[in-house]
Design a protein around this motif. Structure first.
Motif, PDB file in Angstrom:
ATOM      1  N   ASP A 155       0.834  -1.196   0.000  1.00  0.00           N
ATOM      2  CA  ASP A 155       0.000   0.000   0.000  1.00  0.00           C
ATOM      3  C   ASP A 155       0.873   1.252   0.000  1.00  0.00           C
ATOM      4  O   ASP A 155       1.860   1.320   0.734  1.00  0.00           O
ATOM      5  CB  ASP A 155      -0.936   0.013   1.211  1.00  0.00           C
ATOM      6  N   PRO A 156       0.548   2.269  -0.815  1.00  0.00           N
ATOM      7  CA  PRO A 156       1.384   3.470  -0.906  1.00  0.00           C
ATOM      8  C   PRO A 156       1.475   4.192   0.438  1.00  0.00           C
ATOM      9  O   PRO A 156       0.536   4.189   1.234  1.00  0.00           O
ATOM     10  CB  PRO A 156       0.650   4.334  -1.941  1.00  0.00           C
ATOM     11  N   GLN A 157       2.628   4.829   0.650  1.00  0.00           N
ATOM     12  CA  GLN A 157       2.855   5.611   1.864  1.00  0.00           C
ATOM     13  C   GLN A 157       3.082   7.069   1.477  1.00  0.00           C
ATOM     14  O   GLN A 157       3.932   7.368   0.654  1.00  0.00           O
ATOM     15  CB  GLN A 157       4.074   5.083   2.621  1.00  0.00           C
ATOM     16  N   LEU A 158       2.294   7.976   2.074  1.00  0.00           N
ATOM     17  CA  LEU A 158       2.478   9.407   1.838  1.00  0.00           C
ATOM     18  C   LEU A 158       3.089  10.012   3.091  1.00  0.00           C
ATOM     19  O   LEU A 158       2.409  10.218   4.090  1.00  0.00           O
ATOM     20  CB  LEU A 158       1.146  10.092   1.518  1.00  0.00           C
ATOM     21  N   ILE A 184      -6.727  17.264   0.169  1.00  0.00           N
ATOM     22  CA  ILE A 184      -5.728  17.169  -0.898  1.00  0.00           C
ATOM     23  C   ILE A 184      -4.942  15.859  -0.771  1.00  0.00           C
ATOM     24  O   ILE A 184      -4.724  15.146  -1.756  1.00  0.00           O
ATOM     25  CB  ILE A 184      -4.772  18.378  -0.859  1.00  0.00           C
ATOM     26  N   LEU A 185      -4.544  15.526   0.467  1.00  0.00           N
ATOM     27  CA  LEU A 185      -3.810  14.281   0.700  1.00  0.00           C
ATOM     28  C   LEU A 185      -4.665  13.063   0.347  1.00  0.00           C
ATOM     29  O   LEU A 185      -4.165  12.084  -0.204  1.00  0.00           O
ATOM     30  CB  LEU A 185      -3.364  14.192   2.167  1.00  0.00           C
ATOM     31  N   ALA A 186      -5.967  13.146   0.659  1.00  0.00           N
ATOM     32  CA  ALA A 186      -6.867  12.035   0.340  1.00  0.00           C
ATOM     33  C   ALA A 186      -6.993  11.852  -1.173  1.00  0.00           C
ATOM     34  O   ALA A 186      -7.030  10.722  -1.675  1.00  0.00           O
ATOM     35  CB  ALA A 186      -8.242  12.273   0.961  1.00  0.00           C
ATOM     36  N   ASP A 187      -7.044  12.962  -1.906  1.00  0.00           N
ATOM     37  CA  ASP A 187      -7.126  12.892  -3.367  1.00  0.00           C
ATOM     38  C   ASP A 187      -5.866  12.252  -3.943  1.00  0.00           C
ATOM     39  O   ASP A 187      -5.945  11.375  -4.817  1.00  0.00           O
ATOM     40  CB  ASP A 187      -7.327  14.298  -3.932  1.00  0.00           C
ATOM     41  N   ILE A 188      -4.699  12.683  -3.433  1.00  0.00           N
ATOM     42  CA  ILE A 188      -3.430  12.108  -3.888  1.00  0.00           C
ATOM     43  C   ILE A 188      -3.361  10.630  -3.522  1.00  0.00           C
ATOM     44  O   ILE A 188      -2.900   9.790  -4.315  1.00  0.00           O
ATOM     45  CB  ILE A 188      -2.240  12.873  -3.274  1.00  0.00           C
ATOM     46  N   SER A 189      -3.846  10.293  -2.323  1.00  0.00           N
ATOM     47  CA  SER A 189      -3.813   8.904  -1.856  1.00  0.00           C
ATOM     48  C   SER A 189      -4.645   8.001  -2.747  1.00  0.00           C
ATOM     49  O   SER A 189      -4.220   6.889  -3.097  1.00  0.00           O
ATOM     50  CB  SER A 189      -4.323   8.825  -0.408  1.00  0.00           C
ATOM     51  N   GLN A 190      -5.844   8.456  -3.110  1.00  0.00           N
ATOM     52  CA  GLN A 190      -6.703   7.663  -3.985  1.00  0.00           C
ATOM     53  C   GLN A 190      -6.035   7.397  -5.326  1.00  0.00           C
ATOM     54  O   GLN A 190      -6.096   6.289  -5.876  1.00  0.00           O
ATOM     55  CB  GLN A 190      -8.041   8.373  -4.185  1.00  0.00           C
ATOM     56  N   LYS A 191      -5.377   8.422  -5.854  1.00  0.00           N
ATOM     57  CA  LYS A 191      -4.672   8.253  -7.128  1.00  0.00           C
ATOM     58  C   LYS A 191      -3.500   7.286  -6.978  1.00  0.00           C
ATOM     59  O   LYS A 191      -3.277   6.436  -7.854  1.00  0.00           O
ATOM     60  CB  LYS A 191      -4.168   9.614  -7.624  1.00  0.00           C
ATOM     61  N   ALA A 192      -2.762   7.407  -5.870  1.00  0.00           N
ATOM     62  CA  ALA A 192      -1.608   6.532  -5.648  1.00  0.00           C
ATOM     63  C   ALA A 192      -2.042   5.073  -5.523  1.00  0.00           C
ATOM     64  O   ALA A 192      -1.396   4.166  -6.087  1.00  0.00           O
ATOM     65  CB  ALA A 192      -0.859   6.965  -4.383  1.00  0.00           C
ATOM     66  N   ILE A 193      -3.126   4.832  -4.803  1.00  0.00           N
ATOM     67  CA  ILE A 193      -3.629   3.465  -4.639  1.00  0.00           C
ATOM     68  C   ILE A 193      -4.071   2.898  -5.986  1.00  0.00           C
ATOM     69  O   ILE A 193      -3.748   1.761  -6.337  1.00  0.00           O
ATOM     70  CB  ILE A 193      -4.800   3.439  -3.634  1.00  0.00           C
ATOM     71  N   SER A 194      -4.809   3.694  -6.744  1.00  0.00           N
ATOM     72  CA  SER A 194      -5.296   3.255  -8.056  1.00  0.00           C
ATOM     73  C   SER A 194      -4.138   2.954  -9.003  1.00  0.00           C
ATOM     74  O   SER A 194      -4.143   1.941  -9.717  1.00  0.00           O
ATOM     75  CB  SER A 194      -6.209   4.328  -8.651  1.00  0.00           C
ATOM     76  N   ILE A 216      -5.471 -10.148  -5.745  1.00  0.00           N
ATOM     77  CA  ILE A 216      -4.137  -9.931  -5.170  1.00  0.00           C
ATOM     78  C   ILE A 216      -3.832  -8.438  -5.072  1.00  0.00           C
ATOM     79  O   ILE A 216      -3.359  -7.945  -4.040  1.00  0.00           O
ATOM     80  CB  ILE A 216      -3.069 -10.646  -6.020  1.00  0.00           C
ATOM     81  N   ALA A 217      -4.116  -7.709  -6.148  1.00  0.00           N
ATOM     82  CA  ALA A 217      -3.818  -6.278  -6.189  1.00  0.00           C
ATOM     83  C   ALA A 217      -4.616  -5.513  -5.137  1.00  0.00           C
ATOM     84  O   ALA A 217      -4.082  -4.626  -4.454  1.00  0.00           O
ATOM     85  CB  ALA A 217      -4.104  -5.722  -7.583  1.00  0.00           C
ATOM     86  N   GLU A 218      -5.888  -5.843  -4.983  1.00  0.00           N
ATOM     87  CA  GLU A 218      -6.728  -5.123  -4.022  1.00  0.00           C
ATOM     88  C   GLU A 218      -6.294  -5.392  -2.588  1.00  0.00           C
ATOM     89  O   GLU A 218      -6.190  -4.471  -1.771  1.00  0.00           O
ATOM     90  CB  GLU A 218      -8.197  -5.515  -4.212  1.00  0.00           C
ATOM     91  N   ILE A 219      -6.018  -6.641  -2.258  1.00  0.00           N
ATOM     92  CA  ILE A 219      -5.635  -6.975  -0.884  1.00  0.00           C
ATOM     93  C   ILE A 219      -4.308  -6.313  -0.505  1.00  0.00           C
ATOM     94  O   ILE A 219      -4.145  -5.801   0.608  1.00  0.00           O
ATOM     95  CB  ILE A 219      -5.541  -8.502  -0.707  1.00  0.00           C
ATOM     96  N   LEU A 220      -3.372  -6.293  -1.443  1.00  0.00           N
ATOM     97  CA  LEU A 220      -2.042  -5.762  -1.128  1.00  0.00           C
ATOM     98  C   LEU A 220      -1.988  -4.237  -1.096  1.00  0.00           C
ATOM     99  O   LEU A 220      -1.067  -3.658  -0.515  1.00  0.00           O
ATOM    100  CB  LEU A 220      -1.019  -6.288  -2.138  1.00  0.00           C
ATOM    101  N   THR A 221      -2.950  -3.554  -1.722  1.00  0.00           N
ATOM    102  CA  THR A 221      -2.882  -2.090  -1.818  1.00  0.00           C
ATOM    103  C   THR A 221      -3.930  -1.353  -0.992  1.00  0.00           C
ATOM    104  O   THR A 221      -3.794  -0.148  -0.783  1.00  0.00           O
ATOM    105  CB  THR A 221      -3.044  -1.630  -3.285  1.00  0.00           C
ATOM    106  N   GLN A 222      -4.959  -2.037  -0.501  1.00  0.00           N
ATOM    107  CA  GLN A 222      -6.092  -1.341   0.118  1.00  0.00           C
ATOM    108  C   GLN A 222      -5.944  -1.081   1.619  1.00  0.00           C
ATOM    109  O   GLN A 222      -6.869  -0.587   2.258  1.00  0.00           O
ATOM    110  CB  GLN A 222      -7.386  -2.134  -0.121  1.00  0.00           C
ATOM    111  N   GLY A 223      -4.802  -1.442   2.201  1.00  0.00           N
ATOM    112  CA  GLY A 223      -4.597  -1.158   3.616  1.00  0.00           C
ATOM    113  C   GLY A 223      -5.365  -2.082   4.547  1.00  0.00           C
ATOM    114  O   GLY A 223      -5.719  -1.698   5.667  1.00  0.00           O
ATOM    115  N   ILE A 224      -5.616  -3.312   4.103  1.00  0.00           N
ATOM    116  CA  ILE A 224      -6.275  -4.300   4.954  1.00  0.00           C
ATOM    117  C   ILE A 224      -5.398  -4.621   6.158  1.00  0.00           C
ATOM    118  O   ILE A 224      -5.886  -4.833   7.270  1.00  0.00           O
ATOM    119  CB  ILE A 224      -6.585  -5.582   4.144  1.00  0.00           C
TER     120      ILE A 224
END
Length: 281
Positions: A155-158, A184-194, A216-224
């Motif tokens: 999952d991306p880290q900001l 603004i951070l939430a908007d950037i975060s959504q883009k980074a996750i996508s 696989i992609a969703e589980i590893l990036t969605q912050g579960i």
């Protein structure tokens, strides 16, 4: 005169001592490098493959001897991509990974270069490959983990916050009570996750179905999980990843040639002899 001669001899011996002390780390590193090259050649001959290592340990650097923590960076990606380009397209590649992660761009470059390689790609993880290391492993045709080895979420880290946690703020508070900076951070975060999710979909080998890739992609990036959650062999297989545990003994021997800085008091000691090689280590 005799006293002056003794003083001069003492100073000469002291100077010689300092010169030897300064050269000793250089000689030691040179011997370790030669030993690593011999063992890598042995693994290549055994597997008929090209071996590429990405091993990040604290190493005693320079004459001052300060330990430096290593991470995946652009220099790593440049060297690995060059090594892949210099390898016959049909030759299998065995990559040995041991890293806490690092720069996402560099990890993606390495992963994409492995994905585009025509020959079979295996990634060996004797101990751990977290974050960006996991991203690289996802591009392999086969992931070979030690019985106790670990992968990690990607999952991306900001800054100091996980991107999924920033996005979750939008679900927890009314929009009017959220600061502009957080929005603004939430908007950037959504883009980074996508972006990272799409990157994983592209990196995973064709042996996986689209639904498997998406899961696989969703589980590893969605912050579960938290970013440092240890994904062991069973969890990795539960995700659907192609994981085996047939790590070559030579790979563990190679890891011993990437030592940590010498401590005055060792943190771990034992009298175990390797049952496979019958050598004490």
């Amino acid at each position: 005169m005799q006293e002056r001669g003794c003083v001069r001899m003492f100073l000469d011996m002291l100077m010689l001592f300092f010169m030897i002390s300064a050269l000793q780390p250089v000689v030691t590193q040179g011997m370790l490098k030669m030993s690593r090259q011999r063992l890598i050649s042995k693994i290549e001959e055994k597997n008929k493959s090209r071996v590429i290592t990405l091993i990040h340990r604290q190493e005693t650097m320079s004459i001052l001897g300060f330990p430096v923590m290593r991470y995946i960076d652009i220099n790593d990606s440049e060297k690995i991509i060059r090594a892949i380009q210099m390898t016959d397209p049909n030759m299998p590649i065995d990559m040995i990974l041991h890293t806490p992660g690092g720069v996402a761009l560099a990890a993606l470059q390495i992963a994409r270069a492995l994905k585009l390689h025509k020959g079979k790609v295996r990634v060996f993880i004797p101990h751990y490959a977290m974050s960006g290391g996991t991203l690289i492993a996802l591009a392999a045709d086969e992931i070979v983990m030690g019985d106790n080895a670990m992968l990690g979420p990607v999952d991306p880290q900001l800054g100091q916050y996980p991107a999924p946690s920033i996005v979750n703020v939008l679900k927890q508070k009314p929009m009017a009570s959220i600061s502009d900076e957080t929005l603004i951070l939430a908007d950037i975060s959504q883009k980074a996750i996508s972006q990272l999710k799409n990157g994983i979909l592209d990196l995973l080998p064709d042996r996986y179905s689209f639904d498997e890739k998406k899961n696989i992609a969703e589980i590893l990036t969605q912050g579960i999980w938290t970013h440092d959650f240890p994904i062991n062999v069973d969890v990795a297989r539960g995700l659907g990843l192609n994981v085996s545990t047939d790590v070559l003994p030579e790979i563990y021997q190679l890891m011993n040639l990437f030592p940590q800085p010498v401590q005055a008091t060792p943190s771990v000691e034992h009298g175990v002899i390797d049952r496979r090689t019958h050598r004490r280590f």
